[in-house]
Design a protein around this motif. Structure first.
Motif, PDB file in Angstrom:
ATOM      1  N   LEU A   1       0.832  -1.209   0.000  1.00  0.00           N
ATOM      2  CA  LEU A   1       0.000   0.000   0.000  1.00  0.00           C
ATOM      3  C   LEU A   1       0.863   1.255   0.000  1.00  0.00           C
ATOM      4  O   LEU A   1       0.540   2.252  -0.664  1.00  0.00           O
ATOM      5  CB  LEU A   1      -0.929  -0.010   1.219  1.00  0.00           C
ATOM      6  CG  LEU A   1      -2.010  -1.097   1.221  1.00  0.00           C
ATOM      7  CD1 LEU A   1      -2.718  -1.134   2.573  1.00  0.00           C
ATOM      8  CD2 LEU A   1      -3.010  -0.849   0.094  1.00  0.00           C
ATOM      9  N   TRP A   2       1.968   1.197   0.723  1.00  0.00           N
ATOM     10  CA  TRP A   2       2.873   2.343   0.790  1.00  0.00           C
ATOM     11  C   TRP A   2       3.496   2.627  -0.579  1.00  0.00           C
ATOM     12  O   TRP A   2       3.601   3.787  -1.009  1.00  0.00           O
ATOM     13  CB  TRP A   2       3.963   2.067   1.817  1.00  0.00           C
ATOM     14  CG  TRP A   2       5.033   3.122   1.876  1.00  0.00           C
ATOM     15  CD1 TRP A   2       5.000   4.284   2.583  1.00  0.00           C
ATOM     16  CD2 TRP A   2       6.289   3.105   1.189  1.00  0.00           C
ATOM     17  NE1 TRP A   2       6.164   4.995   2.383  1.00  0.00           N
ATOM     18  CE2 TRP A   2       6.973   4.290   1.533  1.00  0.00           C
ATOM     19  CE3 TRP A   2       6.908   2.204   0.328  1.00  0.00           C
ATOM     20  CZ2 TRP A   2       8.240   4.592   1.041  1.00  0.00           C
ATOM     21  CZ3 TRP A   2       8.167   2.494  -0.167  1.00  0.00           C
ATOM     22  CH2 TRP A   2       8.827   3.671   0.190  1.00  0.00           C
ATOM     23  N   ALA A   3       3.900   1.573  -1.275  1.00  0.00           N
ATOM     24  CA  ALA A   3       4.545   1.753  -2.575  1.00  0.00           C
ATOM     25  C   ALA A   3       3.537   2.060  -3.681  1.00  0.00           C
ATOM     26  O   ALA A   3       3.828   2.830  -4.602  1.00  0.00           O
ATOM     27  CB  ALA A   3       5.355   0.503  -2.943  1.00  0.00           C
ATOM     28  N   GLY A   4       2.339   1.463  -3.591  1.00  0.00           N
ATOM     29  CA  GLY A   4       1.361   1.635  -4.649  1.00  0.00           C
ATOM     30  C   GLY A   4       0.599   2.943  -4.586  1.00  0.00           C
ATOM     31  O   GLY A   4       0.377   3.608  -5.601  1.00  0.00           O
ATOM     32  N   ARG A   5       0.192   3.324  -3.364  1.00  0.00           N
ATOM     33  CA  ARG A   5      -0.606   4.540  -3.148  1.00  0.00           C
ATOM     34  C   ARG A   5      -1.808   4.559  -4.097  1.00  0.00           C
ATOM     35  O   ARG A   5      -2.501   3.551  -4.226  1.00  0.00           O
ATOM     36  CB  ARG A   5       0.291   5.771  -3.286  1.00  0.00           C
ATOM     37  CG  ARG A   5       1.479   5.692  -2.321  1.00  0.00           C
ATOM     38  CD  ARG A   5       2.385   6.848  -2.305  1.00  0.00           C
ATOM     39  NE  ARG A   5       3.569   6.530  -1.508  1.00  0.00           N
ATOM     40  CZ  ARG A   5       4.551   7.367  -1.225  1.00  0.00           C
ATOM     41  NH1 ARG A   5       4.503   8.619  -1.673  1.00  0.00           N
ATOM     42  NH2 ARG A   5       5.577   6.983  -0.499  1.00  0.00           N
ATOM     43  N   LEU A   6      -2.046   5.646  -4.786  1.00  0.00           N
ATOM     44  CA  LEU A   6      -3.190   5.727  -5.697  1.00  0.00           C
ATOM     45  C   LEU A   6      -2.755   5.689  -7.163  1.00  0.00           C
ATOM     46  O   LEU A   6      -3.531   6.033  -8.059  1.00  0.00           O
ATOM     47  CB  LEU A   6      -3.988   7.010  -5.430  1.00  0.00           C
ATOM     48  CG  LEU A   6      -4.595   7.128  -4.022  1.00  0.00           C
ATOM     49  CD1 LEU A   6      -5.309   8.466  -3.876  1.00  0.00           C
ATOM     50  CD2 LEU A   6      -5.549   5.967  -3.744  1.00  0.00           C
ATOM     51  N   GLU A   7      -1.528   5.239  -7.393  1.00  0.00           N
ATOM     52  CA  GLU A   7      -0.971   5.252  -8.742  1.00  0.00           C
ATOM     53  C   GLU A   7      -1.182   3.880  -9.382  1.00  0.00           C
ATOM     54  O   GLU A   7      -0.316   3.003  -9.319  1.00  0.00           O
ATOM     55  CB  GLU A   7       0.510   5.616  -8.686  1.00  0.00           C
ATOM     56  CG  GLU A   7       0.755   6.974  -8.036  1.00  0.00           C
ATOM     57  CD  GLU A   7       2.230   7.238  -7.783  1.00  0.00           C
ATOM     58  OE1 GLU A   7       3.064   6.460  -8.259  1.00  0.00           O
ATOM     59  OE2 GLU A   7       2.532   8.222  -7.087  1.00  0.00           O
ATOM     60  N   VAL A   8      -2.321   3.700 -10.012  1.00  0.00           N
ATOM     61  CA  VAL A   8      -2.698   2.386 -10.528  1.00  0.00           C
ATOM     62  C   VAL A   8      -1.765   1.932 -11.635  1.00  0.00           C
ATOM     63  O   VAL A   8      -1.155   0.857 -11.558  1.00  0.00           O
ATOM     64  CB  VAL A   8      -4.160   2.410 -11.035  1.00  0.00           C
ATOM     65  CG1 VAL A   8      -4.514   1.057 -11.653  1.00  0.00           C
ATOM     66  CG2 VAL A   8      -5.106   2.751  -9.892  1.00  0.00           C
ATOM     67  N   ARG A   9      -1.642   2.735 -12.686  1.00  0.00           N
ATOM     68  CA  ARG A   9      -0.851   2.294 -13.841  1.00  0.00           C
ATOM     69  C   ARG A   9       0.642   2.318 -13.530  1.00  0.00           C
ATOM     70  O   ARG A   9       1.364   1.381 -13.872  1.00  0.00           O
ATOM     71  CB  ARG A   9      -1.137   3.181 -15.044  1.00  0.00           C
ATOM     72  CG  ARG A   9      -0.308   2.824 -16.277  1.00  0.00           C
ATOM     73  CD  ARG A   9      -0.776   3.581 -17.499  1.00  0.00           C
ATOM     74  NE  ARG A   9      -2.133   3.192 -17.870  1.00  0.00           N
ATOM     75  CZ  ARG A   9      -2.773   3.671 -18.932  1.00  0.00           C
ATOM     76  NH1 ARG A   9      -2.180   4.567 -19.712  1.00  0.00           N
ATOM     77  NH2 ARG A   9      -4.002   3.281 -19.210  1.00  0.00           N
ATOM     78  N   ARG A  10       1.119   3.336 -12.868  1.00  0.00           N
ATOM     79  CA  ARG A  10       2.555   3.481 -12.623  1.00  0.00           C
ATOM     80  C   ARG A  10       3.062   2.510 -11.573  1.00  0.00           C
ATOM     81  O   ARG A  10       4.190   2.013 -11.676  1.00  0.00           O
ATOM     82  CB  ARG A  10       2.853   4.918 -12.187  1.00  0.00           C
ATOM     83  CG  ARG A  10       4.309   5.188 -11.831  1.00  0.00           C
ATOM     84  CD  ARG A  10       4.524   6.662 -11.543  1.00  0.00           C
ATOM     85  NE  ARG A  10       5.871   6.931 -11.063  1.00  0.00           N
ATOM     86  CZ  ARG A  10       6.219   6.961  -9.784  1.00  0.00           C
ATOM     87  NH1 ARG A  10       5.298   6.724  -8.847  1.00  0.00           N
ATOM     88  NH2 ARG A  10       7.468   7.225  -9.415  1.00  0.00           N
ATOM     89  N   ALA A  11       2.252   2.255 -10.547  1.00  0.00           N
ATOM     90  CA  ALA A  11       2.735   1.455  -9.422  1.00  0.00           C
ATOM     91  C   ALA A  11       2.039   0.108  -9.292  1.00  0.00           C
ATOM     92  O   ALA A  11       2.699  -0.931  -9.207  1.00  0.00           O
ATOM     93  CB  ALA A  11       2.585   2.255  -8.122  1.00  0.00           C
ATOM     94  N   TRP A  12       0.721   0.115  -9.294  1.00  0.00           N
ATOM     95  CA  TRP A  12       0.014  -1.130  -8.985  1.00  0.00           C
ATOM     96  C   TRP A  12       0.144  -2.179 -10.081  1.00  0.00           C
ATOM     97  O   TRP A  12       0.213  -3.378  -9.782  1.00  0.00           O
ATOM     98  CB  TRP A  12      -1.463  -0.844  -8.698  1.00  0.00           C
ATOM     99  CG  TRP A  12      -1.666  -0.313  -7.312  1.00  0.00           C
ATOM    100  CD1 TRP A  12      -1.971   0.962  -6.961  1.00  0.00           C
ATOM    101  CD2 TRP A  12      -1.533  -1.042  -6.098  1.00  0.00           C
ATOM    102  NE1 TRP A  12      -2.048   1.077  -5.589  1.00  0.00           N
ATOM    103  CE2 TRP A  12      -1.795  -0.145  -5.028  1.00  0.00           C
ATOM    104  CE3 TRP A  12      -1.218  -2.360  -5.791  1.00  0.00           C
ATOM    105  CZ2 TRP A  12      -1.744  -0.523  -3.699  1.00  0.00           C
ATOM    106  CZ3 TRP A  12      -1.178  -2.748  -4.458  1.00  0.00           C
ATOM    107  CH2 TRP A  12      -1.435  -1.831  -3.433  1.00  0.00           C
ATOM    108  N   PHE A  13       0.215  -1.777 -11.319  1.00  0.00           N
ATOM    109  CA  PHE A  13       0.387  -2.758 -12.387  1.00  0.00           C
ATOM    110  C   PHE A  13       1.689  -3.542 -12.226  1.00  0.00           C
ATOM    111  O   PHE A  13       1.675  -4.781 -12.216  1.00  0.00           O
ATOM    112  CB  PHE A  13       0.322  -2.066 -13.756  1.00  0.00           C
ATOM    113  CG  PHE A  13      -1.082  -1.813 -14.240  1.00  0.00           C
ATOM    114  CD1 PHE A  13      -2.179  -2.061 -13.426  1.00  0.00           C
ATOM    115  CD2 PHE A  13      -1.307  -1.317 -15.507  1.00  0.00           C
ATOM    116  CE1 PHE A  13      -3.474  -1.823 -13.851  1.00  0.00           C
ATOM    117  CE2 PHE A  13      -2.603  -1.072 -15.964  1.00  0.00           C
ATOM    118  CZ  PHE A  13      -3.684  -1.323 -15.123  1.00  0.00           C
TER     119      PHE A  13
END
Length: 475
Positions: free
Chosen positions: A180-192
């Motif tokens: 959660l800390w690394a992903g935050r609200l950045e779906v395409r940049r982080a969560w993918f």
């Protein structure tokens, strides 16, 4: 890293195991794949273990057996392989420390190289060590991703965290914090990339179990059902919720004077890592059966944060606003960490770890050295399973006996027996005493003594065969 190897390789060489699972759940199945013969405990029969770690241990076990088919190299090489794999934690410590400064990087990497928990558990082929050695570099990669935004770091970091999670799935709630800390609200940049990497890490486990003919993830269901609903793990002991805190206080002793205040400074730089460590301890505190190795990741993170924070603590004590600590004081700080590590490793409760498994291995060495060995039996051994094909490494029948009548009836099937000293007299008169494996220990601790009978074996193991007895006794 060279310093870390210099510490870890002797640990790998001189220790046997921290917990029997290292042999019976991981090395033993790998040995069975090499030789076709192995001891299957209730864990294996109920399918509560993944094949991931046994398959990871397969190459060093196979190589050891190939190079030394009558010896113990297949037991040693998995520990050495884990020691080399642990160098990733030293790299991770350097990366995390370097964000604060060069001295922070040196202190973090130095402590990771020499601290007793890091060094001892690095050589352990177990799910706890496997998970921690994967997750720590993964966390460093996630921190680097947040700094630089390189998606490759998120992908590889997610992979390592996914691999660590599937190696020890109770860490899942704690690992949600760095995700959660690394992903935050950045779906395409982080969560993918994060979820893509984690999925690949879990996929490794899927492939390992499919390769062995097992249904993916069924082992997790079986594990939860056996240990939570049937309470199989409770047979090995249940502790109160504050047990880990009491153990850490006992474990650290005087070193807490350095660890605790340094941790405060380290946590200011990495609150996410502290939250992850505390979550590991909190989750496992809610589980009745407790072992120190279960919170290994949390302990490593706390010590790592304290190592980074100790440099800031030294600056704060100086109260001079210096950008760096004078070299002499910094060297003394490193020496202090080394002294505490050596001290904690030399006293209880940690000191007992250095000799765990030595007596069983000595017993198997004694059995292997008997001329004309044709069958070996364990008689009223307290710790079951005791017999390991990987530790015996001889193609002879193995029997499990638990009474004088069975010992007499099975006499033609074995010519060597291993028994506690208080039960040696119950063996048939033909067996002569050959020695105990802990001659300096009190009599009540002489659990592994060897008795030998002259002459051949004339019957197969039959109903007394070790695996058949384990099934009959549900062990």
């Amino acid at each position: 890293m060279l310093l870390a190897l210099a510490v870890r390789l002797p640990v790998a060489w001189f220790t046997v195991y921290h917990h029997p699972d290292e042999i019976w759940q991981y090395v033993e199945p790998a040995y069975g794949l090499v030789t076709g013969d192995w001891i299957r405990t209730w864990d294996i029969r109920l399918g509560i273990r993944s094949w991931l770690i046994p398959l990871a241990m397969l190459p060093p076990v196979w190589l050891g057996y190939l190079l030394d088919p009558a010896g113990e190299l297949h037991l040693l090489l998995p520990r050495i392989a884990m020691a080399f794999a642990s160098l990733g934690t030293v790299w991770a410590a350097w990366v995390l420390g370097a964000r604060a400064g060069r001295q922070h990087a040196i202190a973090a990497a130095f402590v990771t190289a020499i601290w007793v928990d890091f060094a001892y558990f690095a050589a352990r082929p177990s799910s706890d060590s496997f998970a921690a050695l994967a997750i720590l570099p993964g966390l460093a990669l996630l921190v680097r991703f947040r700094d630089g935004g390189v998606r490759r770091d998120a992908l590889l970091g997610g992979f390592l965290l996914g691999l660590g999670f599937i190696a020890r799935f109770p860490l899942g709630p704690a690992l949600a914090i760095p995700f959660l800390w690394a992903g935050r609200l950045e779906v395409r940049r982080a969560w993918f990339p994060l979820l893509g990497g984690a999925t690949c890490g879990v996929l490794v486990d899927v492939l390992a179990n499919v390769a062995m003919g097992q249904i993916p993830f069924l082992w997790i269901y079986n594990n939860v059902f056996a240990n939570v609903f049937v309470n199989r793990s409770y047979a090995y002991g249940v502790e109160a919720a504050d047990w880990y805190l009491r153990v850490l206080a006992w474990q650290w002793q005087f070193a807490a004077v350095l660890i605790v205040p340094s941790l405060i400074f380290g946590a200011k730089r990495y609150p996410m890592l502290l939250a992850t460590a505390l979550a590991v301890i909190a989750v496992h505190s809610g589980i009745g059966h407790k072992e120190y190795r279960f919170i290994l990741l949390g302990v490593m993170l706390i010590v790592l944060l304290a190592a980074i924070g100790s440099v800031d603590l030294l600056k704060w004590l100086a109260r001079k606003g210096q950008k760096s600590v004078p070299k002499r004081r910094f060297a003394l700080l490193l020496v202090l960490w080394l002294v505490f590590s050596v001290h904690l490793g030399a006293v209880q409760p940690f000191a007992i770890n250095w000799t765990i498994g030595q007596a069983p291995l000595k017993a198997m060495r004694t059995v292997r050295s008997v001329p004309g060995l044709c069958g070996v039996a364990t008689y009223r051994i307290r710790d079951v399973p005791f017999m390991s094909r990987a530790m015996l490494n001889r193609d002879v029948p193995a029997l499990l006996l638990d009474g004088a009548a069975s010992a007499s009836l099975a006499q033609p099937r074995y010519n060597v027996a291993v028994a506690p000293i208080e039960h040696l007299g119950e063996l048939p008169a033909a067996y002569r005493f050959a020695g105990c494996m802990s001659p300096d220990a009190p009599v009540f601790e002489q659990q592994y003594c060897v008795a030998v009978r002259d002459g051949p074996c004339t019957e197969p193991a039959g109903v007394f065969e070790y695996n058949r007895q384990l099934i009959a006794k549900d062990l």
